[in-house]
Write a protein that holds these residues in place. Structure first.
Motif, PDB file in Angstrom:
ATOM      1  N   ARG A 148       0.811  -1.225   0.000  1.00 44.28           N
ATOM      2  CA  ARG A 148       0.000   0.000   0.000  1.00 44.28           C
ATOM      3  C   ARG A 148       0.846   1.278   0.000  1.00 44.28           C
ATOM      4  NH1 ARG A 148      -2.964  -3.860   2.593  1.00 44.28           N
ATOM      5  NH2 ARG A 148      -5.159  -4.026   1.986  1.00 44.28           N
ATOM      6  N   GLU A 149       2.155   1.111  -0.037  1.00 47.91           N
ATOM      7  CA  GLU A 149       3.032   2.285  -0.102  1.00 47.91           C
ATOM      8  C   GLU A 149       2.908   2.925  -1.474  1.00 47.91           C
ATOM      9  OE1 GLU A 149       7.818   2.965  -0.324  1.00 47.91           O
ATOM     10  OE2 GLU A 149       7.061   1.545   1.149  1.00 47.91           O
ATOM     11  N   ARG A 150       2.763   4.233  -1.511  1.00 48.10           N
ATOM     12  CA  ARG A 150       2.554   4.928  -2.776  1.00 48.10           C
ATOM     13  C   ARG A 150       3.869   5.431  -3.355  1.00 48.10           C
ATOM     14  NH1 ARG A 150      -1.382   3.004  -5.069  1.00 48.10           N
ATOM     15  NH2 ARG A 150      -0.512   1.351  -3.822  1.00 48.10           N
ATOM     16  N   THR A 151       4.122   5.108  -4.599  1.00 48.03           N
ATOM     17  CA  THR A 151       5.268   5.592  -5.345  1.00 48.03           C
ATOM     18  C   THR A 151       4.753   6.008  -6.710  1.00 48.03           C
ATOM     19  OG1 THR A 151       6.646   3.951  -4.220  1.00 48.03           O
ATOM     20  CG2 THR A 151       7.592   5.018  -6.154  1.00 48.03           C
ATOM     21  N   THR A 152       5.317   7.050  -7.311  1.00 50.95           N
ATOM     22  CA  THR A 152       4.813   7.501  -8.614  1.00 50.95           C
ATOM     23  C   THR A 152       5.575   6.846  -9.755  1.00 50.95           C
ATOM     24  OG1 THR A 152       6.315   9.383  -8.864  1.00 50.95           O
ATOM     25  CG2 THR A 152       4.315   9.744  -7.561  1.00 50.95           C
ATOM     26  N   THR A 153       4.928   6.818 -10.926  1.00 47.18           N
ATOM     27  CA  THR A 153       5.590   6.321 -12.128  1.00 47.18           C
ATOM     28  C   THR A 153       6.862   7.124 -12.405  1.00 47.18           C
ATOM     29  OG1 THR A 153       3.498   5.605 -13.110  1.00 47.18           O
ATOM     30  CG2 THR A 153       5.330   5.994 -14.618  1.00 47.18           C
ATOM     31  N   GLY A 154       6.780   8.448 -12.212  1.00 50.67           N
ATOM     32  CA  GLY A 154       7.940   9.294 -12.474  1.00 50.67           C
ATOM     33  C   GLY A 154       9.134   8.948 -11.600  1.00 50.67           C
ATOM     34  N   ASP A 155       8.884   8.612 -10.334  1.00 47.52           N
ATOM     35  CA  ASP A 155       9.986   8.235  -9.446  1.00 47.52           C
ATOM     36  C   ASP A 155      10.771   7.066 -10.015  1.00 47.52           C
ATOM     37  OD1 ASP A 155       9.230  10.159  -7.594  1.00 47.52           O
ATOM     38  OD2 ASP A 155       7.977   8.771  -6.450  1.00 47.52           O
ATOM     39  N   ILE A 156      10.046   6.055 -10.472  1.00 46.12           N
ATOM     40  CA  ILE A 156      10.689   4.841 -10.980  1.00 46.12           C
ATOM     41  C   ILE A 156      11.318   5.100 -12.348  1.00 46.12           C
ATOM     42  CG2 ILE A 156      10.349   2.408 -11.563  1.00 46.12           C
ATOM     43  CD1 ILE A 156       9.904   3.112  -8.612  1.00 46.12           C
ATOM     44  N   SER A 157      10.568   5.725 -13.258  1.00 42.88           N
ATOM     45  CA  SER A 157      11.039   5.919 -14.630  1.00 42.88           C
ATOM     46  C   SER A 157      12.306   6.767 -14.686  1.00 42.88           C
ATOM     47  CB  SER A 157       9.945   6.572 -15.477  1.00 42.88           C
ATOM     48  OG  SER A 157       8.810   5.745 -15.549  1.00 42.88           O
ATOM     49  N   LEU A 158      12.315   7.877 -13.958  1.00 42.24           N
ATOM     50  CA  LEU A 158      13.474   8.767 -13.993  1.00 42.24           C
ATOM     51  C   LEU A 158      14.707   8.115 -13.396  1.00 42.24           C
ATOM     52  CD1 LEU A 158      11.818  12.177 -13.053  1.00 42.24           C
ATOM     53  CD2 LEU A 158      12.661  11.464 -15.298  1.00 42.24           C
ATOM     54  N   SER A 159      14.506   7.358 -12.334  1.00 41.99           N
ATOM     55  CA  SER A 159      15.635   6.679 -11.709  1.00 41.99           C
ATOM     56  C   SER A 159      16.209   5.611 -12.638  1.00 41.99           C
ATOM     57  CB  SER A 159      15.192   6.060 -10.383  1.00 41.99           C
ATOM     58  OG  SER A 159      16.286   5.519  -9.703  1.00 41.99           O
ATOM     59  N   LEU A 160      15.331   4.817 -13.278  1.00 41.24           N
ATOM     60  CA  LEU A 160      15.798   3.810 -14.238  1.00 41.24           C
ATOM     61  C   LEU A 160      16.500   4.465 -15.420  1.00 41.24           C
ATOM     62  CD1 LEU A 160      12.775   1.341 -14.393  1.00 41.24           C
ATOM     63  CD2 LEU A 160      15.096   0.783 -13.658  1.00 41.24           C
ATOM     64  N   PHE A 161      15.939   5.566 -15.909  1.00 45.62           N
ATOM     65  CA  PHE A 161      16.535   6.295 -17.034  1.00 45.62           C
ATOM     66  C   PHE A 161      17.971   6.688 -16.700  1.00 45.62           C
ATOM     67  CE2 PHE A 161      17.653  10.196 -19.222  1.00 45.62           C
ATOM     68  CZ  PHE A 161      17.259   9.960 -20.529  1.00 45.62           C
ATOM     69  N   GLN A 162      18.176   7.250 -15.511  1.00 44.29           N
ATOM     70  CA  GLN A 162      19.518   7.691 -15.126  1.00 44.29           C
ATOM     71  C   GLN A 162      20.471   6.506 -15.014  1.00 44.29           C
ATOM     72  OE1 GLN A 162      20.414  11.068 -14.743  1.00 44.29           O
ATOM     73  NE2 GLN A 162      22.398  10.051 -14.932  1.00 44.29           N
ATOM     74  N   THR A 163      19.995   5.414 -14.418  1.00 35.77           N
ATOM     75  CA  THR A 163      20.838   4.234 -14.228  1.00 35.77           C
ATOM     76  C   THR A 163      21.295   3.664 -15.570  1.00 35.77           C
ATOM     77  OG1 THR A 163      19.714   3.669 -12.168  1.00 35.77           O
ATOM     78  CG2 THR A 163      20.934   1.911 -13.249  1.00 35.77           C
ATOM     79  N   ILE A 164      20.361   3.530 -16.520  1.00 32.12           N
ATOM     80  CA  ILE A 164      20.679   2.911 -17.806  1.00 32.12           C
ATOM     81  C   ILE A 164      21.560   3.814 -18.654  1.00 32.12           C
ATOM     82  CG2 ILE A 164      19.703   2.014 -19.957  1.00 32.12           C
ATOM     83  CD1 ILE A 164      17.219   1.196 -18.286  1.00 32.12           C
ATOM     84  N   THR A 165      21.257   5.103 -18.709  1.00 31.47           N
ATOM     85  CA  THR A 165      22.064   6.015 -19.523  1.00 31.47           C
ATOM     86  C   THR A 165      23.467   6.173 -18.952  1.00 31.47           C
ATOM     87  OG1 THR A 165      21.104   7.924 -18.352  1.00 31.47           O
ATOM     88  CG2 THR A 165      20.122   7.306 -20.476  1.00 31.47           C
ATOM     89  N   ASN A 166      23.646   5.927 -17.658  1.00 33.80           N
ATOM     90  CA  ASN A 166      24.987   5.982 -17.064  1.00 33.80           C
ATOM     91  C   ASN A 166      25.928   4.956 -17.686  1.00 33.80           C
ATOM     92  OD1 ASN A 166      24.457   8.097 -15.344  1.00 33.80           O
ATOM     93  ND2 ASN A 166      24.067   6.823 -13.552  1.00 33.80           N
ATOM     94  N   PHE A 167      25.359   3.896 -18.282  1.00 36.69           N
ATOM     95  CA  PHE A 167      26.186   2.892 -18.938  1.00 36.69           C
ATOM     96  C   PHE A 167      26.554   3.289 -20.367  1.00 36.69           C
ATOM     97  CE2 PHE A 167      24.452   0.239 -15.544  1.00 36.69           C
ATOM     98  CZ  PHE A 167      25.578  -0.446 -15.140  1.00 36.69           C
ATOM     99  N   GLY A 168      26.021   4.417 -20.846  1.00 41.01           N
ATOM    100  CA  GLY A 168      26.386   4.893 -22.169  1.00 41.01           C
ATOM    101  C   GLY A 168      25.348   4.671 -23.236  1.00 41.01           C
ATOM    102  N   VAL A 169      24.160   4.217 -22.865  1.00 44.42           N
ATOM    103  CA  VAL A 169      23.089   4.014 -23.845  1.00 44.42           C
ATOM    104  C   VAL A 169      22.508   5.381 -24.221  1.00 44.42           C
ATOM    105  CG1 VAL A 169      20.877   2.883 -24.320  1.00 44.42           C
ATOM    106  CG2 VAL A 169      22.548   1.784 -22.813  1.00 44.42           C
ATOM    107  N   MET A 170      22.189   5.576 -25.513  1.00 42.20           N
ATOM    108  CA  MET A 170      21.639   6.847 -25.966  1.00 42.20           C
ATOM    109  C   MET A 170      20.321   7.143 -25.255  1.00 42.20           C
ATOM    110  SD  MET A 170      22.279   6.878 -30.072  1.00 42.20           S
ATOM    111  CE  MET A 170      21.316   8.393 -30.172  1.00 42.20           C
ATOM    112  N   PRO A 171      20.166   8.337 -24.686  1.00 48.00           N
ATOM    113  CA  PRO A 171      18.944   8.672 -23.939  1.00 48.00           C
ATOM    114  C   PRO A 171      17.654   8.472 -24.734  1.00 48.00           C
ATOM    115  CG  PRO A 171      20.635  10.304 -23.520  1.00 48.00           C
ATOM    116  CD  PRO A 171      21.178   9.408 -24.602  1.00 48.00           C
ATOM    117  N   LEU A 172      17.671   8.780 -26.040  1.00 44.44           N
ATOM    118  CA  LEU A 172      16.450   8.638 -26.833  1.00 44.44           C
ATOM    119  C   LEU A 172      15.955   7.195 -26.864  1.00 44.44           C
ATOM    120  CD1 LEU A 172      17.121  11.012 -29.886  1.00 44.44           C
ATOM    121  CD2 LEU A 172      15.574  11.392 -27.944  1.00 44.44           C
TER     122      LEU A 172
END
Length: 257
Positions: free
Chosen positions: A12-36
């Motif tokens: 029942r803990e509330r987390t937003t889609t943006g919290d997860i998406s932005l964090s994953l985006f940063q993690t993956i792009t840190n490896f050098g994958v193109m942001p687009l």
């Protein structure tokens, strides 16, 4: 407590889609994958995370609800609508996730070759055996919890006079989907673990596990075809069994009015 038990407490803990998406985006792009390449899949992966929590929450509320046809009917419809939205997220995420994995292959190959060059052959063999043993252990680690949940769900459905065959099939699939949600949430948390750092092998393994849950297990459980008689060689998903259960409840509630 196991991760399954922890999730039942945290659901029942509330987390937003943006919290997860932005964090994953940063993690993956840190490896050098193109942001687009990363924007679309991380949106749908984040959205699927929230929908998994919603699904689990509705199932917990179903388990806690009074044994009345109208209440079971209500929560089965909530579950169905949540799964319909989750299914669309899964379909939209799978292709872009494949593109990320393809992009990561070239980035990881050089690092993997360097890693393999620094590992003693005996140590490498021991590591492979250890990872294989972990896979075997984790393959069905929540079997006991899943079966226990399925039994309670089956009893709940049968108490409101859903037929035994439909109650059996639907309860097993509802519990299996809960299992998938637990595994998916754990997979995303592993991907976003700060300790992952530059551990590319572990990251690739975790990312592949997330893809497997989405593309194989969840998609399989949200299939649309069903046969009341066992004439199909093909194991059907959740949605049509919900339809059968809802149809029986509507008939029962109509008779009571």
């Amino acid at each position: 407590m196991s991760f399954w038990d922890d999730m039942r407490v945290e659901v029942r803990e509330r987390t937003t889609t943006g919290d997860i998406s932005l964090s994953l985006f940063q993690t993956i792009t840190n490896f050098g994958v193109m942001p687009l390449t990363v924007v679309q899949p991380t949106f749908y992966m984040g959205r699927a995370y929230i929908l998994c929590l919603d699904y689990m929450d509705y199932l917990e509320k179903l388990l806690d609800s009074p044994e009345k046809p109208e209440r079971v009917f209500q929560f089965l419809l909530y579950v169905r609508e949540t799964l319909g939205t989750l299914g669309r997220c899964v379909r939209n995420a799978v292709g872009p996730i494949e593109e990320i994995l393809s992009a990561l292959d070239d980035i990881f190959d050089a690092r993997l070759r360097k890693l393999e060059a620094n590992i003693d052959p005996v140590e490498e063999e021991e590591l492979v055996e250890e990872l294989s043993e972990e896979d075997e252990i984790e393959e069905d680690e929540f079997a006991a919890q899943r079966e226990a949940m399925a039994q309670v769900l089956r009893a709940k459905l049968e108490c409101v006079e859903i037929s035994p065959s439909v109650a059996l099939e639907l309860s097993a699939r509802l519990a299996a989907m809960y299992d998938c949600c637990v595994r998916y949430i754990r997979g995303l948390r592993e991907l976003d673990d700060p300790d992952m750092g530059e551990e590319v092998v572990l990251f690739m393994r975790a990312f592949t596990d997330v893809q497997h849950v989405l593309d194989t297990q969840m998609r399989h459980l949200i299939l649309e075809d069903v046969y009341l008689e066992r004439t199909s060689p093909f194991i059907t998903g959740i949605m049509p069994w919900i339809s059968h259960a809802v149809g029986e409840l509507l008939h029962k509630m109509g008779q009571e009015q």
